[in-house]
Design a protein around this motif. Structure first.
Motif, PDB file in Angstrom:
ATOM      1  N   ALA A  65       0.828  -1.198   0.000  1.00 19.35           N
ATOM      2  CA  ALA A  65       0.000   0.000   0.000  1.00 19.35           C
ATOM      3  C   ALA A  65       0.871   1.260   0.000  1.00 19.35           C
ATOM      4  O   ALA A  65       0.458   2.301  -0.479  1.00 19.35           O
ATOM      5  CB  ALA A  65      -0.918   0.003   1.222  1.00 19.35           C
TER       6      ALA A  65
ATOM      7  N   ALA B  20       3.940   1.308  -1.427  1.00 18.71           N
ATOM      8  CA  ALA B  20       4.955   1.211  -2.483  1.00 18.71           C
ATOM      9  C   ALA B  20       4.705   2.320  -3.499  1.00 18.71           C
ATOM     10  O   ALA B  20       4.254   2.091  -4.605  1.00 18.71           O
ATOM     11  CB  ALA B  20       4.894  -0.162  -3.139  1.00 18.71           C
ATOM     12  N   HIS B  21       4.961   3.542  -3.077  1.00 17.08           N
ATOM     13  CA  HIS B  21       4.749   4.683  -3.938  1.00 17.08           C
ATOM     14  C   HIS B  21       5.996   4.932  -4.770  1.00 17.08           C
ATOM     15  O   HIS B  21       6.988   4.243  -4.643  1.00 17.08           O
ATOM     16  CB  HIS B  21       4.458   5.916  -3.098  1.00 17.08           C
TER      17      HIS B  21
ATOM     18  N   HIS C 161       4.033   1.563  -9.023  1.00 20.14           N
ATOM     19  CA  HIS C 161       2.804   0.910  -9.479  1.00 20.14           C
ATOM     20  C   HIS C 161       2.057   1.845 -10.408  1.00 20.14           C
ATOM     21  O   HIS C 161       2.377   3.037 -10.500  1.00 20.14           O
ATOM     22  CB  HIS C 161       1.941   0.473  -8.295  1.00 20.14           C
TER      23      HIS C 161
ATOM     24  N   TRP D 272       2.793  12.440  -6.876  1.00 16.03           N
ATOM     25  CA  TRP D 272       3.625  12.345  -5.663  1.00 16.03           C
ATOM     26  C   TRP D 272       4.310  13.689  -5.499  1.00 16.03           C
ATOM     27  O   TRP D 272       5.447  13.880  -5.914  1.00 16.03           O
ATOM     28  CB  TRP D 272       4.673  11.237  -5.820  1.00 16.03           C
TER      29      TRP D 272
ATOM     30  N   HIS E 258      -4.832   8.768  -3.254  1.00 16.90           N
ATOM     31  CA  HIS E 258      -3.682   7.886  -3.060  1.00 16.90           C
ATOM     32  C   HIS E 258      -2.383   8.685  -3.205  1.00 16.90           C
ATOM     33  O   HIS E 258      -2.184   9.354  -4.217  1.00 16.90           O
ATOM     34  CB  HIS E 258      -3.741   6.764  -4.103  1.00 16.90           C
TER      35      HIS E 258
HETATM   36 CU    CU Z   1       1.197   3.841  -3.887  1.00 13.88          CU
END
Ligand code: CU
Length: 259
Positions: A26, A28-29, A55, A191, A206
């Motif tokens: 969850a 693993a950005h 991902h 991000w 997310h």
């Molecule tokens: Cu992520």
């Protein structure tokens, strides 16, 4: 120990490990492959780095984050109107108080293994603040990508008390070309630090305010004695810079976000 107790404990352990696994994926950005480097690492050739695309975007049917990524944009703070904090407190002076040579931080390592096209994102003086890469087949769902680039050597102001300086880039992994209003977990993973830019999104999105970081550890000069243990400096791009620079221009026109 009774065997039923042992079985029970083993089951608890497996469950705990399983949960840890789920928790990790969850989170693993998108990250930098090497998130911490030594000061002036370029001198030693250790500044070869990569953006990790952890991902894809969210599949609305399955909820899995395995939708193909079509392109990635990476922008580092320009150091001009950047947001600087010292041990978490706002700093009103210039970046040169802590870093003497920031300005042209990124060199892309040419690579067409994932995407067919790539180009720099520059400021008005031609300084390379970041890059975009996209097109071609893209990053297939279920796979990860490393997008290689190098960072310039960072020299920490020797009279400063900085024991580290962390640069926070804004990164976008794009799965579908939309305008800013159309950005959501199904169309692009953002991000970026939440600094009030058009890319902030909602706290429920997310990866909200969960940017990658590049920490530069002081190593070339000793801390002045008056500094005590030293301070940690963080440099984020301004909202203005993200609004202006986190985008893909191709052949003279902006293709993401669509206008
Ligand atoms: Cu992520």
């Amino acid at each position: 120990m009774k065997s039923s107790t042992l079985k029970y404990r083993t089951l608890i352990l497996i469950t705990a490990v399983g949960l840890a696994g789920a928790w990790q994926s969850a989170f693993a950005h998108t990250r930098l492959k090497t998130p911490e480097v030594q000061e002036n690492a370029a001198e030693h050739g250790s500044d070869y780095n990569a953006v990790v695309v952890g991902h894809g975007c969210t599949n609305p049917t399955t909820g899995a984050v395995d939708v193909t990524v079509l392109g990635t944009v990476v922008v580092f703070p320009d150091g001009k109107d950047s947001i600087i904090t010292v041990d978490g407190a706002p700093h009103t002076g210039d970046l040169t108080d802590f870093v003497t040579n920031w300005g042209n931080p990124v060199t892309k390592i040419q690579d067409r293994s994932i995407f067919d096209f790539e180009d720099y994102i520059k400021d008005s003086l031609g300084n390379k603040l970041g890059f975009w890469t996209g097109g071609g087949n893209g990053l297939k769902g279920g796979f990860r990508a490393v997008i290689p680039f190098t960072t310039a050597g960072v020299i920490i102001n020797e009279s400063s008390c900085a024991k580290s300086v962390t640069f926070v880039p804004g990164i976008a992994d794009i799965c579908q070309i939309t305008d800013v209003a159309g950005i959501n977990a199904e169309t692009a993973n953002i991000w970026a630090p939440a600094v009030g830019s058009i890319y902030d999104g909602s706290p429920e999105r997310h990866g909200y305010d969960s940017p990658a970081t590049l920490k530069v550890a002081r190593s070339a000069t000793p801390l002045p004695e008056s500094c005590g243990v030293g301070v940690d400096v963080v440099v984020k791009p301004s909202a203005n810079q993200l609004d202006r620079d986190l985008r893909i221009n191709f052949n003279g026109s902006q293709i993401w976000p669509a206008q």
